[in-house]
Design a protein around this motif. Sequence first.
Motif, short mmCIF file in Angstrom:
data_model
loop_
_atom_site.label_atom_id
_atom_site.label_comp_id
_atom_site.label_asym_id
_atom_site.label_seq_id
_atom_site.Cartn_x
_atom_site.Cartn_y
_atom_site.Cartn_z
N UNK A 1 7.16 13.83 6.93
CA UNK A 1 5.76 14.25 6.73
C UNK A 1 4.79 13.53 7.66
N UNK A 2 5.26 12.58 8.45
CA UNK A 2 4.38 11.88 9.37
C UNK A 2 5.17 10.94 10.24
N UNK A 3 4.51 10.41 11.25
CA UNK A 3 5.19 9.46 12.11
C UNK A 3 4.42 9.16 13.38
N UNK A 4 5.01 8.33 14.22
CA UNK A 4 4.43 7.93 15.49
C UNK A 4 5.55 7.50 16.43
N UNK A 5 5.24 7.46 17.73
CA UNK A 5 6.23 6.96 18.68
C UNK A 5 5.51 6.25 19.82
N UNK A 6 6.26 5.44 20.55
CA UNK A 6 5.69 4.71 21.67
C UNK A 6 6.76 3.97 22.44
N UNK A 7 6.32 3.12 23.36
CA UNK A 7 7.20 2.43 24.30
C UNK A 7 7.03 0.93 24.13
N UNK A 8 8.12 0.21 24.05
CA UNK A 8 8.07 -1.24 23.86
C UNK A 8 7.94 -1.95 25.20
N UNK A 9 7.12 -3.00 25.21
CA UNK A 9 6.94 -3.86 26.38
C UNK A 9 6.93 -5.31 25.89
N UNK A 10 8.09 -5.84 25.54
CA UNK A 10 8.16 -7.18 25.00
C UNK A 10 7.46 -7.25 23.65
N UNK A 11 6.47 -8.12 23.54
CA UNK A 11 5.73 -8.28 22.29
C UNK A 11 4.51 -7.37 22.24
N UNK A 12 4.46 -6.37 23.10
CA UNK A 12 3.41 -5.36 23.10
C UNK A 12 4.05 -4.00 22.90
N UNK A 13 3.41 -3.15 22.09
CA UNK A 13 3.92 -1.80 21.84
C UNK A 13 2.88 -0.80 22.30
N UNK B 1 1.53 2.57 21.96
CA UNK B 1 1.53 3.74 21.10
C UNK B 1 1.18 4.99 21.89
N UNK B 2 1.91 6.07 21.65
CA UNK B 2 1.69 7.31 22.40
C UNK B 2 1.05 8.41 21.57
N UNK B 3 1.61 8.71 20.41
CA UNK B 3 1.07 9.81 19.60
C UNK B 3 1.54 9.64 18.17
N UNK B 4 0.83 10.30 17.24
CA UNK B 4 1.22 10.29 15.84
C UNK B 4 0.90 11.65 15.23
N UNK B 5 1.47 11.91 14.07
CA UNK B 5 1.19 13.18 13.39
C UNK B 5 1.24 12.98 11.88
N UNK B 6 0.61 13.91 11.16
CA UNK B 6 0.62 13.91 9.70
C UNK B 6 0.81 15.33 9.19
N UNK B 7 1.68 15.47 8.23
CA UNK B 7 1.81 16.73 7.49
C UNK B 7 1.36 16.57 6.04
N UNK B 8 1.00 15.33 5.69
CA UNK B 8 0.43 15.03 4.38
C UNK B 8 -0.72 14.05 4.60
N UNK B 9 -1.66 14.02 3.69
CA UNK B 9 -2.78 13.10 3.81
C UNK B 9 -2.29 11.68 3.96
N UNK B 10 -2.82 10.99 4.96
CA UNK B 10 -2.59 9.56 5.19
C UNK B 10 -1.17 9.21 5.65
N UNK B 11 -0.38 10.21 6.02
CA UNK B 11 1.00 9.90 6.43
C UNK B 11 1.03 9.12 7.74
N UNK B 12 0.19 9.48 8.72
CA UNK B 12 0.20 8.73 9.98
C UNK B 12 -0.36 7.33 9.77
N UNK B 13 -1.31 7.18 8.85
CA UNK B 13 -1.83 5.85 8.54
C UNK B 13 -0.75 4.99 7.90
N UNK B 14 0.08 5.61 7.07
CA UNK B 14 1.20 4.87 6.47
C UNK B 14 2.17 4.40 7.55
N UNK B 15 2.40 5.25 8.55
CA UNK B 15 3.28 4.87 9.66
C UNK B 15 2.73 3.66 10.40
N UNK B 16 1.45 3.72 10.74
CA UNK B 16 0.85 2.64 11.52
C UNK B 16 0.73 1.35 10.72
N UNK B 17 0.32 1.44 9.47
CA UNK B 17 0.21 0.25 8.63
C UNK B 17 1.57 -0.44 8.48
#
Length: 242
Positions: A141-153, A155-171
């Motif tokens: 129902x939600x998610x995000x993806x990105x590229x790792x650079x050591x201790x830095x991430x 972030x590229x994009x995220x999506x939600x199919x339910x309220x607050x799902x992308x926020x749950x991913x990021x939190x």
Amino acid sequence: MRLYRLSPDSLRFPPPTSALHDPNGLLAFGGDLSPERLLTAYHMGIFPWYSPGDAILWWSPDPRAVLYPEEFHISRSLKRFFRRSPFRVTLNQAFAEVIAACAERGMAGTWIGPEVELAYRRLHALGQAHSVEVWQGDELVGGMYGVSQGALFCGESMFSRRDNASKAALLTFCRFFRQQGGKLIDCQVLNSHTASLGAREIPRRDYLTLLSQLQPLTLAPDCWQPQTLSAVSVDSDPDRCE
């Protein structure tokens, strides 16, 4: 300043400081999305962003939007929601499905075409790109993806199919990333959504300095192995709330 055309025979990029002011951060065009070129770009603080069918455009904006994981902002209403959240969060268990969902999220002008999907799936196979998945039961129902650079991430994009799902991913990712030794999440360009969650702008020169400092750092062993991160919980959360 001028816009650079990348050579198909070289991975060389111009310095990020030579990017245009208008449009902000546009640095170069052309090249390809090979893993080698993408990793060279991220190492320099550069990322691709363009519409499907157009020439590949490469960017390094000034200022740069970043999120310090400890500064993730949880409003009182969001905290109430997460107390009864039905979500389960995982890492690197459905990368292809996450990037496909980001591409088809129904927003006008989405930049993730088939070429981009394939390129980041290749990075994922090399252990360089990662996904966070949010599930309700067995449904993604939600998610995000990105590229790792050591201790830095990055972030590229995220999506939600339910309220607050992308926020749950990021939190959940912010907490996990901190525990593994992560220091900073690159949000690229600030928007109202990321600003509401605690992201802020810093000068590009500061971002590039942080990038060079954080790239050599290593995270905890097995950090990026597929795993369940947690159910979303905020009862013992030290993050700030208003």
